[in-house]
Design an enzyme around this catalytic site. Sequence first.
Site, PDB file in Angstrom:
ATOM      1  N   ASP A  55      99.783 -26.397 -26.916  1.00 47.51           N
ATOM      2  CA  ASP A  55     100.153 -26.878 -28.255  1.00 47.51           C
ATOM      3  C   ASP A  55      99.010 -26.652 -29.251  1.00 47.51           C
ATOM      4  OD1 ASP A  55     102.653 -27.859 -27.429  1.00 47.51           O
ATOM      5  OD2 ASP A  55     101.774 -29.738 -26.741  1.00 47.51           O
ATOM      6  N   ASP A  79      94.806 -23.818 -23.720  1.00 43.97           N
ATOM      7  CA  ASP A  79      95.649 -24.960 -24.041  1.00 43.97           C
ATOM      8  C   ASP A  79      96.967 -24.374 -24.570  1.00 43.97           C
ATOM      9  OD1 ASP A  79      96.438 -27.621 -24.752  1.00 43.97           O
ATOM     10  OD2 ASP A  79      95.863 -27.173 -26.812  1.00 43.97           O
TER      11      ASP A  79
END
Length: 241
Positions: free
Chosen positions: A10, A8
Amino acid sequence: MKFLLVFDFDHTIIDENSDTWIVKCAPEQKLPNGLRNSYQPGHWTEYMGRVFVYLRENGVKEDEMKRTMTTIPFTAGMVDLLGFIGDNKELFDCIIVSDSNAVFIDWILKAADFHKVFDEVFTNPAAFSSTGYLTVQNFHSHHCAKCPENLCKRKVLKQFIDKQLEQGVCYARIVYIGDGGNDLCPVTFLKKDDIAMPRQGYTLEKKLSQLAQDLNPVECSVLVWSSATDIMSYLKLLTQE
């Protein structure tokens, strides 16, 4: 046999949310209440579209946005981890699956010279219009009720694995590194030899913990991390197997 690392972005690679960080460009570094309250669950991309219109209408240009985005700190230990992966690309394929956008991720990775670490980035397409507005589109359409309408990370991961298999690439193990609620769906795709690495104290860890308590655990192993140094330690063990 290679390992596939799925990141991922953020709160995983960077220690902030890139979409909320851009508000630092706004007048007084905040959004008007009406705009802030216009978000509807599952429709984040449309909401960010309105934020980008507001920024442009208040004179915020591309170079200022870029300068602001490249000040986002990486998560603790992440610079060393990405350096390690970059030095061992013969062992690792590495992709990003993120609900951020292509412009932000590209800026941040290129500024730190990490873009070569990643084989592919799957995120919402973005571009500046001729009039200087940043526009973002949904990544794809899908039928998954658990995910926001613009992105099902499980679908992305499954399509990537299938495409690799067609080209004769089969992974010894998938390692999924994330933090958010939208990382749960792809984690349920992982098999027993795979590893989910949720960030400590974040939504993904809490959801996986709840599933285990409900006696409905995921099939893969779960290894919690608080610093990217933890991830690097695990990857070093993997390479010695």
